[in-house]
Design an enzyme around this catalytic site. Structure first.
Site, PDB file in Angstrom:
ATOM      1  CG  HIS A  40      40.737  53.221  28.181  1.00  0.00           C
ATOM      2  ND1 HIS A  40      40.816  52.385  29.010  1.00  0.00           N
ATOM      3  CD2 HIS A  40      42.123  54.041  28.676  1.00  0.00           C
ATOM      4  CE1 HIS A  40      41.898  52.180  29.284  1.00  0.00           C
ATOM      5  NE2 HIS A  40      42.656  52.955  29.204  1.00  0.00           N
ATOM      6  CB  CYS A 114      39.236  50.331  31.400  1.00  0.00           C
ATOM      7  SG  CYS A 114      38.075  51.090  30.304  1.00  0.00           S
TER       8      CYS A 114
END
Length: 230
Positions: A40, A114
């Site tokens: 992430h 993301c």
């Protein structure tokens, strides 16, 4: 690491732009050194970290937070991508514009995650992309899907809690409004029923009174007497 080198074309600005990378799985401890892994990421600029996450609503999935402190993820490293001349207000305006494309319900681990968001933001701010290794597994995920955790494809990373809360509050308000409407309908139905019942009772009472009045005016006829001439 050989795969984390990037060309810094965006050094003409004055505000540094960082890519903060987080681990999503313990496999990263080994895959990181091979230029792989499941990560992430968030973009840090003006002391704020911007990231993209999933939720159930067709509104922006972009959220902000403290740099290197994304809940639920283990921070790995911070990478200087370049510099920008954008002010904080201009950056926020950019995020609002990108929010039209990066909606919460459009999140997809392979095609729009993301890291895709961070890559686009970094190019907008500095002209430089993020390192390839950060999002490499998304491109080859269909090949090495066995490496991914079983629930990873359906996990909603970095969920925008504030957005979710607003959605829940809106749903509660709609349910409350529906309850009020239902209550109003029941009251109206009860009033109409009571009115009809009252009218029926009044009509029945009038008919009974009229019948009683007529019965009182009637007199029985006397039998004809032979002593009274007709």
């Amino acid at each position: 690491m050989w795969c984390r080198r990037i060309s810094c074309n965006g050094d003409s600005g004055s505000v540094p732009v960082y890519l903060n990378v987080y681990d999503l799985t313990h496999i990263n401890g080994y895959a990181y050194w091979l230029g792989l892994g499941v990560y992430h990421s968030g973009v840090q600029v003006h002391g704020i970290e911007f990231a993209f996450g999933a939720h159930e609503y067709p509104s922006t999935g972009i959220f902000e937070g403290e740099p290197k402190q994304c809940d639920g993820f283990k921070f790995r490293e911070s990478i200087l991508i370049g510099k920008t001349d954008m002010s904080e207000a201009e950056v926020r305006s950019l995020m609002e514009e990108l929010g039209k494309d990066y909606r919460g319900n459009a999140y997809n681990l392979i095609t729009k995650n993301c890291n895709h968001f961070c890559n686009r933001v970094c190019i907008k701010l500095t002209g430089n992309p993020i390192p390839n290794w950060v999002n490499r597994l998304a491109r080859i995920g269909w090949i090495c899907n066995c490496v991914l955790p079983a629930t990873l494809n359906s996990t909603k990373f970095g969920q925008n809690r504030a957005q979710k809360k607003r959605g829940e509050e809106k749903q509660e308000e709609e349910e409350e409004e529906e309850k009020k409407k239902e209550l109003a309908r029941r009251i109206q139905t009860a009033e109409i029923s009571a009115s009809n019942s009252s009218s029926s009772s009044s009509s029945s009472s009038s008919t009974t009174t009229l019948r009683r009045g007529r019965s009182r005016t009637r007199r029985p006829r006397l039998p004809a007497s032979p002593l009274i001439p007709t």
